[in-house]
Each structure stands twice: as structure tokens, then as C-alpha cells.
Design a protein around this motif. Structure first.
Motif, PDB file in Angstrom:
ATOM      1  N   ASN A  98      16.410   5.682  16.989  1.00 49.91           N
ATOM      2  CA  ASN A  98      15.399   5.093  16.110  1.00 49.91           C
ATOM      3  C   ASN A  98      14.567   6.193  15.470  1.00 49.91           C
ATOM      4  N   ALA A  99      13.811   5.788  14.441  1.00 47.99           N
ATOM      5  CA  ALA A  99      13.131   6.785  13.621  1.00 47.99           C
ATOM      6  C   ALA A  99      11.616   6.719  13.739  1.00 47.99           C
ATOM      7  N   ASN A 100      11.102   6.124  14.814  1.00 46.12           N
ATOM      8  CA  ASN A 100       9.651   6.015  14.943  1.00 46.12           C
ATOM      9  C   ASN A 100       8.994   7.382  15.003  1.00 46.12           C
ATOM     10  N   LEU A 101       7.861   7.532  14.301  1.00 49.10           N
ATOM     11  CA  LEU A 101       7.134   8.791  14.366  1.00 49.10           C
ATOM     12  C   LEU A 101       6.624   9.078  15.764  1.00 49.10           C
ATOM     13  N   SER A 102       6.321   8.026  16.533  1.00 50.16           N
ATOM     14  CA  SER A 102       5.791   8.209  17.879  1.00 50.16           C
ATOM     15  C   SER A 102       6.812   8.827  18.822  1.00 50.16           C
ATOM     16  N   THR A 103       8.091   8.852  18.421  1.00 49.33           N
ATOM     17  CA  THR A 103       9.112   9.481  19.260  1.00 49.33           C
ATOM     18  C   THR A 103       9.664  10.746  18.611  1.00 49.33           C
ATOM     19  N   GLY A 104       8.927  11.264  17.614  1.00 45.88           N
ATOM     20  CA  GLY A 104       9.314  12.546  17.036  1.00 45.88           C
ATOM     21  C   GLY A 104       9.946  12.478  15.669  1.00 45.88           C
ATOM     22  N   ILE A 138      -0.286   4.657  10.320  1.00 47.93           N
ATOM     23  CA  ILE A 138      -0.216   5.028   8.906  1.00 47.93           C
ATOM     24  C   ILE A 138      -0.078   6.535   8.719  1.00 47.93           C
ATOM     25  N   ARG A 139       0.213   7.255   9.789  1.00 49.88           N
ATOM     26  CA  ARG A 139       0.401   8.703   9.647  1.00 49.88           C
ATOM     27  C   ARG A 139       1.489   9.022   8.637  1.00 49.88           C
ATOM     28  N   MET A 140       2.573   8.260   8.709  1.00 46.12           N
ATOM     29  CA  MET A 140       3.727   8.555   7.861  1.00 46.12           C
ATOM     30  C   MET A 140       3.404   8.426   6.379  1.00 46.12           C
ATOM     31  N   HIS A 141       2.433   7.558   6.056  1.00 46.33           N
ATOM     32  CA  HIS A 141       2.070   7.353   4.660  1.00 46.33           C
ATOM     33  C   HIS A 141       1.017   8.371   4.196  1.00 46.33           C
ATOM     34  N   GLU A 142       0.091   8.672   5.077  1.00 45.67           N
ATOM     35  CA  GLU A 142      -0.960   9.624   4.728  1.00 45.67           C
ATOM     36  C   GLU A 142      -0.433  11.061   4.701  1.00 45.67           C
ATOM     37  N   HIS A 143       0.514  11.365   5.601  1.00 48.30           N
ATOM     38  CA  HIS A 143       1.015  12.737   5.725  1.00 48.30           C
ATOM     39  C   HIS A 143       2.540  12.741   5.855  1.00 48.30           C
ATOM     40  N   PRO A 144       3.258  12.303   4.817  1.00 50.26           N
ATOM     41  CA  PRO A 144       4.723  12.299   4.903  1.00 50.26           C
ATOM     42  C   PRO A 144       5.275  13.732   4.956  1.00 50.26           C
ATOM     43  N   ALA A 168       0.820  -1.215   0.000  1.00 50.74           N
ATOM     44  CA  ALA A 168       0.000   0.000   0.000  1.00 50.74           C
ATOM     45  C   ALA A 168       0.849   1.257   0.000  1.00 50.74           C
ATOM     46  N   ALA A 169       1.999   1.216   0.681  1.00 46.77           N
ATOM     47  CA  ALA A 169       2.843   2.411   0.788  1.00 46.77           C
ATOM     48  C   ALA A 169       4.178   2.010   1.396  1.00 46.77           C
ATOM     49  N   ALA A 170       5.160   2.881   1.228  1.00 44.98           N
ATOM     50  CA  ALA A 170       6.475   2.687   1.849  1.00 44.98           C
ATOM     51  C   ALA A 170       7.043   4.055   2.188  1.00 44.98           C
ATOM     52  N   ALA A 171       7.750   4.122   3.308  1.00 46.90           N
ATOM     53  CA  ALA A 171       8.314   5.400   3.749  1.00 46.90           C
ATOM     54  C   ALA A 171       9.689   5.179   4.352  1.00 46.90           C
ATOM     55  N   CYS A 172      10.542   6.156   4.140  1.00 45.77           N
ATOM     56  CA  CYS A 172      11.829   6.194   4.833  1.00 45.77           C
ATOM     57  C   CYS A 172      11.645   7.050   6.075  1.00 45.77           C
ATOM     58  N   ARG A 173      11.960   6.463   7.223  1.00 47.50           N
ATOM     59  CA  ARG A 173      11.763   7.177   8.482  1.00 47.50           C
ATOM     60  C   ARG A 173      13.091   7.781   8.939  1.00 47.50           C
ATOM     61  N   HIS A 174      13.026   9.040   9.298  1.00 46.11           N
ATOM     62  CA  HIS A 174      14.217   9.754   9.749  1.00 46.11           C
ATOM     63  C   HIS A 174      14.106  10.032  11.243  1.00 46.11           C
ATOM     64  N   PRO A 175      15.178   9.761  11.997  1.00 42.92           N
ATOM     65  CA  PRO A 175      15.132  10.046  13.431  1.00 42.92           C
ATOM     66  C   PRO A 175      14.913  11.534  13.674  1.00 42.92           C
ATOM     67  N   PRO A 176      14.377  11.893  14.835  1.00 46.99           N
ATOM     68  CA  PRO A 176      14.205  13.318  15.143  1.00 46.99           C
ATOM     69  C   PRO A 176      15.566  14.001  15.254  1.00 46.99           C
TER      70      PRO A 176
END
Length: 877
Positions: free
Chosen positions: A386-392, A451-457, A312-320
Motif C-alpha cells: 500500500n501507498a500510505n504516507l504513514s508507512t513510508g 493532509i501532509r501529502m497535499h501540503e508537501h507532495p 481541495a486537492a488530489a494526490a497519487c500515492r506511491h508505495p515506499p
């Protein structure tokens, strides 16, 4: 000002096709006090709520409401607008409201306001009253504190962003949405047998075993490895000594993380020394009893969303991170970054605020920094490993870069764990290259992925991740089962049961709500008056039904609105005097407007009574694209004839035949005397019901053979349809029991009964005591004209003193019947026994407005116990 009545209209209603808070507001000393008569009121209100300038009101342009304030408008109207604006300021964008005087009740206004959350609109309405009341009486009002509390309440009742995306996608496709609790992100999508459930992004298809596997990272790795999916080497450990041993055996920088935590909690990457392993182990143990030590992969952190075995989607996550400017400290830079309106606490916004917690401090220390250091211009300072959105963290869409090999690996990984929706975490140098070529691997598989990262990158193209999840659940369907809704003043229950009977005989698992109960496939689920919002919702939530037939009463529409956003077919049987003077319905035209709510929500077809002018007028309410079908007992009815001339569909009676017309062709379906509910063709009101149902079933797509078979086999007796024209023999006297309780139903019942006997016709009648005195008198007059002997008794007086309801009916009857043929017996059993004593064999006795067939049985029992036993057997399921 004070609230005297308040309720939620949760579905389409008399005022709007959306949820509304309905309130009756007593203005007390502010009655007839317009805003322009209160010195400084408008200016003080606008000082507290300057955004009221945006309200257009009836003027139709921004500033329109302010103009009304300056010209003079009443407090109820002001409370309406303030309630709406307070909700908007709390984050719930709403804009519909109305305030109108309650006819005949001085000082009282009916106020309706749109809402998103019930607790929020209630709090906003209370706050609006307090604010307007204070300003109107010249008192100061501190709005900021209560407004902050309202915003906090809105946050607590808010749906999480991932769930909100799925819900929005479902609504966009027309899939019905039911929030099962305002306190949880648990929703039902669809109705009946086609329903699905979702909580966050975990669907009803997400198995417990699969979710448990995903929460056990070591077990997940083992299953992935067995499926040929690349994973990092490592082991699960219980002690720090074992952690050091595994790290030493790996001989490379390692990652240490809890076995079963999520959102990156307790994860430390790139531990290169024993001291770092020990520190990481202690940190991981705070989030789980067991710990994984594994090879630390180098590269970037990617998340791939799999839904229904598709990418459905793929994203590269960047640490805060923060970027130095040579002037601000790291702490100040974090504060500046957190002011971004995209960031918020937890999952409330598209991004999460960055926190300078112990993990961040350790990350800074590894870079030789403290929060109070001022980094030089352009230097990037990492705040987490780590690059989780939940930690910024932030995200960049990379969906289009995924090679086919990686796509297949991700789908295989989700299947290996058993998840229908999964978040696949990958670490590699470049997601555009196959993993094997660069030593990349899948490090985790997540159930219920965000899915925040995919809906609103933060960068790249937004992806409809919610839509992909909805598609995985429903394919191309909309989750709806057919809904046939039935309303009218009389005949609703019989017609609804007849519709359900035809559907069930056609092989569909069928549910029906009526004023006598809820039934699924003929079995009683709940007894009582079940023709309102909650009963319809119960049925729509029942996973075993393929079609819902919903009797929809006036009271249900007024008190809660509809439980469904639309029906496939709506059947409106008739509109006549009943329940007037209740819930703001003062006239028959008012009542027609309530019934017309059902006409407005039909998506496929509306069936209307061509002989009822108010029903005919409802064609103006029918939405574009929905077909109108008419029914009529009179084949020469002008409305019917014009409709047929234009190629419309209809059902009508021609001589003794029930005829269905579909354009130019007219089909004689069956002789009405073959309808058991027609009482050999004499019960014209039930023939009308059968015509309406016939039109409705053709509109719903049923075949002629199915409809005819159902009409022939439906019996309206004490078992299948109690209190609706049930016929019994009591010692040679024909007794008809019916829940008649208004003029139209009593007149129709008397006409039918008269056709069944050459002898005497005796009526035992009553009506609920909450009817207006004039209406009770009209019932008495109607019954006196219809019956040879009339006995008046009392049923539910609903607040009237004993004897008053009966006297009102008697007063109307005295004008039309001689006193020697008019009798009063307040107690129901006595009234029935007296009525039977007036009858000879061959006479007909009508017992109206009964609450139970047991009333007849127990009245008969003392004098004819054997008859009572037979009647009991005839009415027992």
C-alpha cells in the motif's frame, strides 16, 4: 542562581505582543559578575552552543551577542539567550527575550523569553540556568543528554502536521486559535458563537454517525453503491474459510483488509492464491475482528481531499521503494532514504520513515528478495503493497488532472457518508480518465484524513489543504465576535456592565467579565474577581455569546497577559495611584504602560480620557488603522477641541447634556440627570464612565437609539452592580456603598456625596494592606479632607499585622482633620454601627472598600432588623 518567581504571560503583555515566560532570577553569588571576568567562560559556552554566533542582540548583527559576551554581560542576560537558543535547537524557532534588573531588589533580574510550548520553555530555562551556572563556576557540563531530552519533550508536545497546517491557515486569515490542551491536537478556532473546533482534520461539524460509518468499510461501500458510486465487489467475513470462499467466488486477485482499521494497517493487496489469502486474513485479524475480502483493483493509488463539498486537492500515492545502486543492500538503502530530513518518526515530519517490519519482509519475499540482498543499479524494490504516507509512501500532486465526473463522484461519496471533510481513496490506472471507462473505483472514505501529502507532495504543486478546510468551516469569515475591552484605575466594572447592558438591550447575546464575576445575558456564571486572563478565556470559549465585554485589570495583564490577541474597541478610563509597589509597578507612569497594552491591541478603535495626560499619551501606542475617540466632562478641554477640529469623534458633557460628536456634527443625546447611575447628575465619575461607554459603543457600530435606551435603563444598584455607588436608606440616613479603595475614588465619592446633602457627611474607609505605607497615608489625607467625620476600619490586611493598615491611614488623616472627628474601629460591623450613630436624618454616610453588601446588612440587623430585611430584599436577585 535560582528562580524566585515564574509565570506564563500567555497573550499580549507589557513586554511583547506574544506569549512569554516571565521569571525573576536571583543571581546569588554571580551578581555583578560579568562574563569577561570569568576566565574562559565565553569560549566554553560557544563550544557547547556554537549557534549563539547567530544571535544579534542589541548590536543588531550576527555575532552581536558574542561581542557582548566578550565585552562583559551579566548572567541573567546570558540565561535569556541560552534559553532561546535551546528552544531553537529543540525545533521551536523563537527569538525574543529581555533581561532587566528588578528595581530596589539587589541581585534579582526580570527575564522574559518567547516560547511555543510551555513545558519546553520551562525545561529550556532550567537547563540554561544549570549550564550557565556550571560554566561560571568552572565546572564541566554535558549538554548532549539534556538537549536530547528537550528535543524529545518538544516532539511529545508538538502539534501533528495536518493539524499544524489547519492552524497555520486559520492564523493567516486572522482567526483566533486556542489550544484546548497542550497534550492533544484539539483546538478552538474563533470565539463565542462563531467558534469551531478541530482535532487533526476532524471538525466540530464532523458527525459521530458519519465518522462511525467511515470506520466501517463494508457499510461505507454499501452506502456508496446506493449513491451510484463505483466500489469493488466483496464481502465482510469472520473466518478464514469464509475468506477463501469469497476469494474463490470473486475469481480474481483480491484485497484483504480489516473492517475498521486506518492508515493502511493490516491491508494486503493482489492475493492470487489460497495461501496468500490465508496469510492476508491472519494479518488483517491482528488489526480488527472482522475482515473484508474484495476484488483487488489494478492501477495506482490516489487520495482526493473533499472539504465543504469541494475538491481541495488530489494526490497519487506511491508505495515506499528503494532503487538499487549495485553497491548497497536493501537494508542500507532504506537507512539512506530515512536520512532524508523530510522523513521522521510517525507524523512528525512531512514524510514517515520506512520500516523493515514483517509486512516489508513479506513484500520483499514476493519479489524474491531479502533485506540483505544488493539490487542491481536502477532496479526498483517495493517495500509495501500500500501507498500510505504513514508507512513510508510518497505523494505526487494530481489535482489539476481530475475530470469533472470524478470530482462529482468524490463529493457525492463524502455526502453519502455524511462527512464535511473526507479523504476519498481511489484505485485506477489513470486519474485523468473517468473511472467507469477504466474499471476504477472508490475503495474507502476516510474521516479526519491526513493532509501532509497535499501540503508537501514529493512531486508536483503544493496545495493549501489546511486553508481549504478552514474555508469549509468559516467561509469568508474570521470566526471573531466583537470584543470590547475596558480598563482604568477606577470605573472599570460599572463601565463594562454598562457596555454589556446596552449590547444586551440591542438584542445581542452578551457576556461580560468584571471584578465581581462573569455574567452571560445577565446571569452569573462565576463569582469573584474575574478581570484577568482565565475569566476572559472562559467567556471567549462560551459558544452562546455574540459579543464579549472584558473588564481588564492591571493584575491580569501583569500576571498572565491578555486572553485575546486583539479587541475591536478598547476603552481606557483613567490612570491614577493604585497598586503601586506590586509586580514591578512602582510609579503611575509604570501603571500607565500596563494599561496601554489594551490601547495597542485595539483593531477598530481606542477610547481615551482627554482629561488624563497619561491616557492622552497612549495615542502613540494605537496601531495604524485604529480610530481614536476622546471623552471629557469638560467641553473646553484643549485635547478634545483639537481632536474635534480635525474631524475626530468624541463624547463630552455640555451643560447638563451628554453630547456625541462625529466630525462636524454634534448630537445632544440625553440629559445626564436621566442617567440612573449619575445620581441625578451628581456622580460626575459615573457621567465620565457613561461618556466613555457612549464613545465606545458608537465606535463599535451601535446606533444612537440603542445607546440612549441602554443609558437610560441601566441601574447601578445592589442587584446589577453591587458595591458600585449603591444607595440605601437606613432610618432616614442616605448610605452610599462603594468599593472605593484609592485616593481618586475616595475623592470622587466624597464630592458626589457632598452634593447629596446639606447635612453631615460621614466616611467609613479602609484600603487593602498590600498598598505602600505612603499610599495608605495619602488615602487617609484625602478622606480627611472629604468627610466631616471619618471612621477607619480594616479589611484585607494582606500580610500586615492587625491594626497596622488602619494606623497608616490614620497617620495620613491626622494631618488634615481634628482628632475628635477621626475615629478607628477595626471591625467592619462596629465601624458601620458607630458611623450610623454619628448621623442624623438627612445626613449621608459613605461606606468604602467593602467586600460585600452583607457587611452593611449585618451591621444594621441588631438595631434595625426590619431595615436589614428590606436591604436584603433590595440586594437579592
Amino acid at each position: 542562581m535560582k528562580i524566585t518567581e515564574q509565570r506564563f504571560l500567555r497573550g499580549p503583555n507589557l513586554y511583547a505582543n506574544k506569549p512569554l515566560l516571565y521569571s525573576i532570577l536571583d543571581l546569588e553569588d554571580l551578581d555583578e559578575v560579568p562574563s569577561d571576568a570569568i576566565h574562559g567562560f565565553t569560549d566554553r559556552l560557544l563550544q557547547l552552543l556554537p549557534t549563539l554566533w547567530d544571535h544579534q542582540c542589541s548590536v543588531g548583527r550576527p555575532g552581536g551577542f558574542v561581542q557582548r559576551l566578550r565585552d562583559g554581560t551579566y548572567p541573567a542576560h546570558i540565561v535569556e539567550h541560552v534559553t532561546l537558543e535551546l528552544q531553537c535547537l529543540a525545533g521551536h524557532a523563537v527569538g525574543y527575550g529581555r533581561a532587566r534588573e528588578v528595581r530596589g531588589v539587589p541581585r534579582h533580574y526580570r527575564v522574559v523569553c518567547a516560547y511555543h510550548a510551555e513545558r519546553v520553555v520551562c525545561a529550556a530555562f532550567d537547563l540554561a540556568i544549570a549550564l550557565v551556572d556550571a560554566l561560571a563556576h568552572g565546572m564541566a557540563f554535558d549538554l548532549q543528554g539534556p538537549l536530547d531530552e528537550l528535543r524529545a519533550l518538544a516532539e511529545r508536545t508538538a502539534v501533528g502536521p495536518s493539524t499544524a497546517s489547519v492552524i497555520a491557515a486559520a492564523r493567516k486569515r486572522g482567526i483566533p486559535v486556542i489550544r484546548l490542551s497542550e497534550e492533544a491536537n484539539l483546538f478552538q478556532l474563533g470565539w463565542g458563537s462563531r467558534q469551531k473546533r478541530i482535532q487533526a482534520t476532524a471538525t466540530g461539524n464532523t458527525g459521530l454517525v458519519a465518522a462511525d460509518i467511515a470506520s466501517d468499510k463494508q457499510l461505507t461501500k454499501e452506502l456508496l453503491a446506493q449513491a451510484g458510486v463505483p466500489v469493488p465487489e466483496g464481502e465482510t467475513v469472520d473466518t478464514v474459510e469464509d475468506a477463501l470462499r469469497v476469494a474463490g467466488a470473486l475469481g480474481v486477485p483480491c484485497a484483504v483488509k480489516p473492517l475498521d482499521a486506518n492508515q493502511g494497517k493490516g491491508v494486503t493487496t493482489a492475493c492470487a492464491s489460497p495461501a496468500e489469502v490465508v496469510e492476508a486474513f491472519d494479518h488483517a485479524r491482528r488489526h480488527g475482528a472482522r475482515v473484508i475480502v474484495e476484488r483487488s483493483l489494478t492501477g495506482r493509488d490516489y487520495r482526493v481531499l473533499v472539504a465543504g463539498h469541494k475538491i481541495a486537492a488530489a494526490a497519487c500515492r506511491h508505495p515506499p521503494t528503494v532503487i538499487g545502486d549495485g553497491r548497497h543492500s536493501i537494508r542500507a538503502l532504506v537507512e539512506i532514504e530515512n536520512r532524508d530530513p523530510m522523513r521522521g518518526a510517525g507524523h512528525a515530519r512531512h514524510l514517515t520513515c520506512i520500516t523493515l517490519d514483517d509486512i516489508a519482509l513479506c513484500t520483499l519475499a514476493r519479489q524474491g528478495c531479502t533485506p540483505d540482498d544488493v539490487p542491481p543499479p536502477g532496479r526498483t524494490v517495493a517495500l509495501r503493497g500500500n501507498a500510505n504516507l504513514s508507512t513510508g509512501g510518497t505523494a505526487e500532486d494530481v489535482t489539476d488532472l481530475l475530470p469533472d465526473e470524478t470530482r462529482e463522484l468524490c463529493v457525492r461519496a463524502a455526502r453519502a457518508v455524511g462527512l464535511d471533510v473526507a479523504g476519498i481513496d481511489i484505485v485506477c490506472e489513470d486519474i485523468a480518465l473517468p473511472l467507469a471507462a477504466q474499471g476504477g473505483a472508490i475503495i474507502e472514505v476516510n474521516a479526519a484524513p491526513g493532509i501532509r501529502m497535499h501540503e508537501h507532495p514529493s512531486r508536483g504543486r503544493p496545495r493549501d489543504a489546511g486553508g481549504a478546510i478552514v474555508e469549509s468551516m468559516f467561509g469568508h469569515g474570521d470566526g471573531r465576535i466583537p470584543v470590547i475591552a475596558v480598563t482604568g484605575t477606577n470605573g472599570k466594572t460599572t463601565s463594562a456592565l454598562l457596555v454589556a447592558h446596552i449590547a444586551r438591550e440591542a438584542g445581542l447575546s452578551t457576556g461580560v467579565t468584571t471584578t465581581s464575576g462573569i455574567y452571560i445575558n445577565g446571569r452569573t456564571i462565576r463569582e469573584g474577581d474575574c478581570a484577568g486572563y482565565h475569566s476572559a478565556r472562559t467567556l471567549l470559549m462560551s459558544p452562546e455569546i455574540d459579543i464579549a465585554v472584558l473588564e481588564t485589570a492591571r493584575g491580569g495583564i501583569l500576571k498572565r497577559g491578555l486572553a485575546f490577541d486583539r479587541s475591536d474597541v478598547s476603552i481606557i478610563l483613567n490612570v491614577s495611584d493604585d497598586h503601586l509597589g506590586l509586580d514591578g509597578v512602582e510609579t503611575v507612569d509604570d501603571l500607565a504602560r500596563v494599561k496601554a497594552v489594551l490601547a495597542a491591541v485595539a483593531s477598530r478603535a481606542v477610547v481615551l480620557n482627554a482629561e488624563d495626560d497619561r491616557c492622552v499619551a497612549m495615542r502613540e501606542e494605537v496601531r495604524e488603522g485604529a480610530e481614536i475617540l476622546f471623552f471629557s466632562l469638560d467641553p473646553d478641554n484643549p485635547v478634545l477641541l483639537r481632536h474635534l477640529e480635525r474631524g475626530g469623534r468624541a463624547a463630552y458633557q455640555q451643560d447638563s447634556w451628554l453630547v456625541y460628536a462625529d466630525g462636524a456634527r454634534h448630537h445632544a443625546l440625553l440629559d445626564v440627570r436621566e442617567l440612573p447611575l449619575s445620581l441625578d447628575g451628581h456622580a460626575r465619575y459615573n457621567i465620565a464612565n457613561a461618556l466613555a461607554v457612549t464613545a465606545g459603543m458608537f465606535a463599535a457600530g451601535f446606533e444612537a437609539g440603542q445607546i440612549i435606551a441602554g443609558l437610560r435603563s441601566f441601574v447601578s444598584d445592589g442587584r446589577t452592580n453591587p458595591l458600585r455607588s449603591n444607595v440605601f436608606d437606613v432610618n432616614g440616613v442616605t448610605v452610599i456603598v462603594d468599593y472605593a479603595h484609592n485616593c481618586a475614588s475616595y475623592a470622587a465619592l466624597a464630592e458626589t456625596a457632598r452634593n447629596l446633602t446639606a447635612g453631615q457627611l460621614v466616611g467609613i474607609v479602609a484600603a487593602p494592606g498590600d498598598r505602600r505605607t505612603v499610599d495608605l497615608a495619602a488615602i487617609g489625607k484625602t478622606c480627611a479632607a472629604g468627610f466631616d467625620e471619618l471612621i477607619v476600619y480594616e479589611t484585607d490586611n494582606r500580610g500586615r499585622p492587625d491594626g497596622e493598615t488602619a494606623e497608616c491611614i490614620m497617620a495620613g488623616a491626622r494631618a488634615a482633620i481634628s482628632t475628635e472627628r477621626l475615629h478607628c474601629r477595626l471591625q467592619v460591623h462596629e465601624a458601620i454601627r458607630f458611623g450610623l450613630s454619628l448621623c442624623d436624618r438627612g445626613d449621608v454616610l459613605v461606606f468604602g472598600c467593602g467586600t460585600s453588601l452583607s457587611e452593611l446588612i449585618e451591621a444594621v440587623r441588631p438595631n434595625s432588623p426590619e431595615v436589614a430585611e428590606r436591604l436584603t430584599a433590595e440586594t437579592t436577585i
